[in-house]
Scaffold this motif. Sequence first.
Motif, PDB file in Angstrom:
ATOM      1  N   SER A  12       9.227 -35.171 -33.938  1.00 37.48           N
ATOM      2  CA  SER A  12       8.123 -35.095 -33.658  1.00 37.48           C
ATOM      3  C   SER A  12       7.636 -34.858 -32.131  1.00 37.48           C
ATOM      4  O   SER A  12       6.646 -34.542 -31.721  1.00 37.48           O
ATOM      5  N   SER A  13       8.715 -35.042 -31.369  1.00 35.27           N
ATOM      6  CA  SER A  13       8.684 -34.834 -29.761  1.00 35.27           C
ATOM      7  C   SER A  13       8.714 -33.264 -29.517  1.00 35.27           C
ATOM      8  O   SER A  13       9.043 -32.538 -30.284  1.00 35.27           O
ATOM      9  N   LYS A  14       8.724 -32.895 -28.222  1.00 35.14           N
ATOM     10  CA  LYS A  14       8.785 -31.605 -27.650  1.00 35.14           C
ATOM     11  C   LYS A  14      10.376 -31.370 -27.666  1.00 35.14           C
ATOM     12  O   LYS A  14      10.653 -30.215 -27.034  1.00 35.14           O
ATOM     13  N   GLY A  16       3.304 -33.373 -35.757  1.00 34.35           N
ATOM     14  CA  GLY A  16       3.378 -33.907 -34.520  1.00 34.35           C
ATOM     15  C   GLY A  16       4.164 -33.007 -33.442  1.00 34.35           C
ATOM     16  O   GLY A  16       3.834 -33.140 -32.184  1.00 34.35           O
ATOM     17  N   MET A  17       5.235 -32.364 -33.960  1.00 33.34           N
ATOM     18  CA  MET A  17       6.063 -31.470 -33.043  1.00 33.34           C
ATOM     19  C   MET A  17       5.158 -30.418 -32.445  1.00 33.34           C
ATOM     20  O   MET A  17       5.139 -29.973 -31.465  1.00 33.34           O
ATOM     21  N   ASP A  62       1.660 -39.691 -35.605  1.00 33.64           N
ATOM     22  CA  ASP A  62       2.606 -40.644 -35.365  1.00 33.64           C
ATOM     23  C   ASP A  62       2.383 -41.872 -36.172  1.00 33.64           C
ATOM     24  O   ASP A  62       3.343 -42.679 -36.884  1.00 33.64           O
ATOM     25  N   GLN A  91      -4.585 -34.178 -29.255  1.00 33.38           N
ATOM     26  CA  GLN A  91      -4.377 -35.744 -29.245  1.00 33.38           C
ATOM     27  C   GLN A  91      -4.781 -36.241 -30.396  1.00 33.38           C
ATOM     28  O   GLN A  91      -4.099 -37.293 -30.540  1.00 33.38           O
ATOM     29  N   CYS A 111       1.976 -30.505 -32.319  1.00 29.98           N
ATOM     30  CA  CYS A 111       0.972 -30.907 -31.565  1.00 29.98           C
ATOM     31  C   CYS A 111       1.886 -31.238 -30.031  1.00 29.98           C
ATOM     32  O   CYS A 111       0.937 -30.773 -28.915  1.00 29.98           O
ATOM     33  N   SER A 112       3.108 -31.745 -30.165  1.00 26.99           N
ATOM     34  CA  SER A 112       3.667 -32.087 -28.632  1.00 26.99           C
ATOM     35  C   SER A 112       3.656 -30.805 -28.060  1.00 26.99           C
ATOM     36  O   SER A 112       3.740 -30.537 -26.503  1.00 26.99           O
ATOM     37  N   LEU A 124      -2.288 -35.829 -32.981  1.00 25.96           N
ATOM     38  CA  LEU A 124      -0.842 -36.511 -32.643  1.00 25.96           C
ATOM     39  C   LEU A 124      -0.657 -38.013 -32.814  1.00 25.96           C
ATOM     40  O   LEU A 124       0.206 -38.299 -33.605  1.00 25.96           O
TER      41      LEU A 124
END
Lengths: 213, 213
Positions: A19-21, B43-44, B70, B63, B46-47, B66
Amino acid sequence: MEKSNLRGVSCTDFVLQLSSKAPVPGGGGVAALTGALGTALGGMVCSLTAGKKKYAQYEDDIQRILQKTDELQQKLLQLIDEDAENFYPLSRAYGLPKDTEEEKKTKEETLQKCFKVAVQGPVEIMRICHEAVALEEELADKGSRLAVSDVGCGVLLLKAAMQSAWLNVVVNLNCITDQIFTEELRKELIPMMESDITICEDVYRKVLGILGE
Amino acid sequence: MEKSNLRGVSCTDFVLQLSSKAPVPGGGGVAALTGALGTALGGMVCSLTAGKKKYAQYEDDIQRILQKTDELQQKLLQLIDEDAENFYPLSRAYGLPKDTEEEKKTKEETLQKCFKVAVQGPVEIMRICHEAVALEEELADKGSRLAVSDVGCGVLLLKAAMQSAWLNVVVNLNCITDQIFTEELRKELIPMMESDITICEDVYRKVLGILGE
């Protein structure tokens, strides 16, 4: 070469990193993991069927399928990391300078080589899921009825894995200028995927039918 | 109550344990993990979109999405273990004696309570995936175009997660004699799932279109 060990991190950490970049895991790694989960559900059905009197006539088939699902799920787990490792050179190539004509040419040539490497992971995921789909189809007939819903989950996941891998193939093919290379992959993968989607949907409906839905 | 920590084991070990005849993880746990992966892909996206000038008009939405992905992926990860914990009492109840009429009655009553507990995990997975689908649908319009294939993978996984959870709901509903209980769940879940399948397929086609397929 940079080494990856995504398959060794916990499910929680895999999901958080996804879910991160962070550049990996991405769609390819998720497709590989989903394929491994779908294949493992087939292995579970074998494990629950093996040795049962009621299914003794299929014992040899069940043992063969179990050995094969073990092998395929292992390959798919490895592909989580191979896909990540195949991506690193590409992510570095994006950073190459392109101030002069010569630099531009070198960068484009390097990128082209990297795209051809990056596409290999998702292509291989599709090929392995294709093998796994045929095994689940067999399990819908030969596996224990008590685990039939797991065959259904298995084909749902394999279908999603294959289509997810395909999206990641397409992203790379769109960047590759070598038309012979891209056409060959398309000719191999599209009919394979279409036929497997049909099989997966048929097996899912069959499972629902067995469950009385 | 027996505690489970499946979400804390490595992806490799999760897959290996899944393929064994161990009672957990099963289809429910896999559905939860697949849902978490699908949600995390959102989520990714969004990131990778947040803070980008080109998508500044959607920054507040990104935002909000995201934060929500999460939260939902966290719940789905927890459901991997809750589903396992909900299954333990049922697996114990199967072992109760049924030699006398009284024992038979007690066993059947205990089993009925356990089925109603066991169905909760997959039901909750479906409800959470439903929320995640709406977010991915929004991301197909508002997320960075560079990550559009990840939105496609996201909906493919959420669809598979929801249908897998549904198979596990059905397996339990088939054992529950309380018709009011089963009818209420069917009335809630079937239209929700059908509508979400349509959304997921529409988003997948839209993504393919953006990729030129």
